[in-house]
Motif scaffolding. Structure first.
Motif: not given
Ligand code: ARG
Length: 570
Positions: A113, A116-118, A127, A153, A155, A252, A302, A306, A324, A326, A330, A333-334
């Motif tokens: 993974d 993964s930008p938004n 990112h 991935h 957002g 997502e 979120y 995930d 991942y 990231v 985070q 979260h993971f």
């Molecule tokens: N889009 C998320 C962000 O900008 C990151 C996603 C990372 N990947 C995931 N599977 N949560 O914070």
């Protein structure tokens, strides 16, 4: 080839120790003058009932071989390699395709993974780091025998899209930046948060729009799709410049219809509990806050997405390992996500790994989207390329295809500069320092590679050495000409390549490869400055060119694995 291994194989016939025990015991003397490998005899003192000094003296003759000489120095046996013989052996091994890469992946499928930008937001510096680190890991892991699969991935879901639509309808006509929709979206986003402070009805509208989006309302979907396609177009420009591609781009929202099944499974397993109206999985034993699966209004978040994503990557995409890449912010979260999978009785939860990295500042500045303090990465890359062009104009104004090379050097400098540090560290990025042909930089490594290529071209011109240093050509029979300390140190670096790769893969740490390439480039440059390579003695010249060429091949491959180009001429 590893000297330690060669020595261990010999010593196991001499000492009552296994090859493995010997490998653990062998050392590299701090001072090369003592030798290339040392064996500390005190580990045998008890077993052999003799002093280490006695053991060293007694066994030195037995440990000798054609490949090295052995000297007893106090309690140590010191091994000095027969340099020309080992070099010849190594080049012969390369010739037979036996020099190889470590194969540790065993074909296991690793899903990475990354990036993964938004949507409708600027591509952030985090990112960018994720893209570069993920891309390097993608290639390094593949090189050592994993089957790697990259997933972007995106957002593309969440309540913010309701805000974006509301803002777009309110001020969209005022804020148009046709050339760059992301800048317009950012302006809308910032304006929404400013105005909503005094106009609470805006939040209401936003919520309504998101509800319509969730219900599949065609008008809401049309706006949303526009955001996505505009953003993808912008992101693609960056990916193209970085030479990054994804095996899958799955936002997502792709998991919207897969979340209920995940929540149901939690429910069935009796893992779901109510807490202030929300549905959560408690993680009290680990002293972690509960993982929220459904908010009090029933909305997923979120973490829910995930969870569905992880199940999909394992069950449908058949990932053996899920990585991942990231930012470290985070981590919680993971941890929660992987624990929930573990609670669900998924044995593969252990194969899920967060690959965190630290913050990056640009010239000391931290950035936040909320306040609109954004550095646009296009601008950063452009600036790096401009610096590269200035340097090239100083050094080699007549270079052909200057712009192309400047692009490769500028972008390469940014990528290499990022990957140079242990990923968890914060990086303070300074473009001028990064785009520098001296120091521990990408351009320094690229320049070393180009220097080797120019050397080989010159040999072909001057001496007709078309197969100069050719790894696949005939091997010079004597490597004495390159067995001076500089040649030997370069050779030792060369043969350490598979180990550097293995470690970078094992620790998911591209910086170990970057470090290796810097060391290799430095070793080559020392060799180059101290040895006359273009000598008239053909055999000497061939040996030197061969060593140089082998260094060039490692530099080129290593840069390629990091996602950095290696121009033939700079
Ligand atoms: N889009 C998320 C962000 O900008 C990151 C996603 C990372 N990947 C995931 N599977 N949560 O914070």
């Amino acid at each position: 080839m590893s000297f330690m291994k060669l020595v261990a194989q010999k010593l196991q016939t001499v000492f009552p120790l296994s090859e493995e025990e010997l490998l653990l015991a062998l050392e590299t003397p701090a001072n090369e003058a003592f030798g290339d490998v040392a064996f500390p005899c005190f580990i045998l003192a008890k077993k052999l009932k003799r002093s280490p000094q006695q053991i060293a003296a007694e066994f030195a003759p037995l440990a000798a071989s054609d490949w090295w000489s052995v000297h007893a120095e106090g309690p140590y046996l010191n091994f000095k390699m027969n340099r020309p013989r080992l070099m010849k052996r190594w080049f012969d091994e390369q010739l037979s395709g036996n020099g190889g890469t470590p194969s540790v992946g065993g074909g296991k499928r690793v899903i990475i993974d990354m990036s993964s930008p938004n949507i409708a937001k600027p591509f952030g510096i985090g990112h960018l780091r994720s893209t570069m680190i993920g891309h390097a890991l993608y290639r390094i892991l593949r090189k050592v025998g994993y089957e790697t699969v990259s997933v972007n991935h995106l957002g593309d879901w969440g309540t913010q899209f309701g805000k974006m639509i509301a803002a777009h309808l309110e001020w969209g006509h005022e804020i148009v930046a046709a050339d760059d929709p992301i800048k317009a979206y950012l302006a809308l986003y910032v304006k929404f948060h400013e105005e909503a402070k005094s106009r609470p009805e805006l939040e209401l509208q936003a919520r309504e729009w998101f509800a319509r989006l969730e219900a599949g309302d065609s008008q809401a979907l049309a706006y949303w799709n526009q955001f996505i396609s505009d953003s993808k177009t912008e992101f693609q420009k960056l990916y193209d410049r970085l030479g990054v591609h994804f095996d899958y781009v799955l936002g997502e929202s792709f998991y919207n219809d897969k979340m209920d099944a995940a929540a149901d499974e939690l429910e069935r397993l009796g893992l779901l509990e109510e807490s202030d109206g929300a549905m959560v999985v408690r993680l009290d034993e680990e002293e972690l806050p509960p993982c929220i699966i459904k908010k009090s209004d029933g909305a997923s978040i979120y973490a829910t997405r995930d969870l569905a994503t992880a199940l999909y990557r394992h069950d449908v995409m058949k990932g053996d390992q899920l990585l991942y890449v990231v930012g470290s912010e985070q981590s919680l979260h993971f941890r929660q996500l992987f624990l929930v999978l573990d609670r669900m009785g998924k044995p593969w939860a252990k194969q899920c790994k967060h690959v965190p990295f630290g913050l990056m500042r640009l010239n000391g500045q931290k950035m936040s989207t909320r306040k609109g303090q954004v550095v646009f990465l296009e601008d950063v890359l452009d600036e790096a390329v401009r610096h590269a062009l200035l340097k090239i104009n100083e050094k080699n104004p007549n270079l052909e295809r200057k712009l192309e090379v400047a692009e490769a050097v500028g972008i390469g400098a940014v990528v290499f500069g990022d990957l140079k540090h242990s990923r968890i560290l914060e990086v303070d990025f300074n473009i001028a320092d990064t785009v520098n042909f001296e120091g521990e930089t990408g351009p320094y490594v690229q320049y070393s590679y180009a220097r080797i290529q120019s050397l080989l071209r010159k040999a072909a011109r001057q001496y007709g050495d078309h197969s100069a240093g050719e790894i696949n050509g005939t091997s010079p029979s004597d490597f004495t000409a390159v067995s001076s300390d500089y040649g030997w140190q370069l050779f030792k670096k060369l043969i350490a390549y598979p180990e550097a790769l293995r470690q970078a893969a094992e620790r998911l740490e591209p910086s170990l490869l970057t470090r290796y390439l810097i060391d290799l480039a430095q070793s080559f440059n020392r060799f180059y400055h101290h040895e006359r390579i273009m000598t008239d003695n053909a055999e000497d010249r061939q040996a030197k060119l061969k060593l140089a060429k082998a260094a060039g091949q490692r530099l080129q491959e290593g840069l390629q694995l990091l996602g950095v180009q290696a121009p033939e001429e700079i």
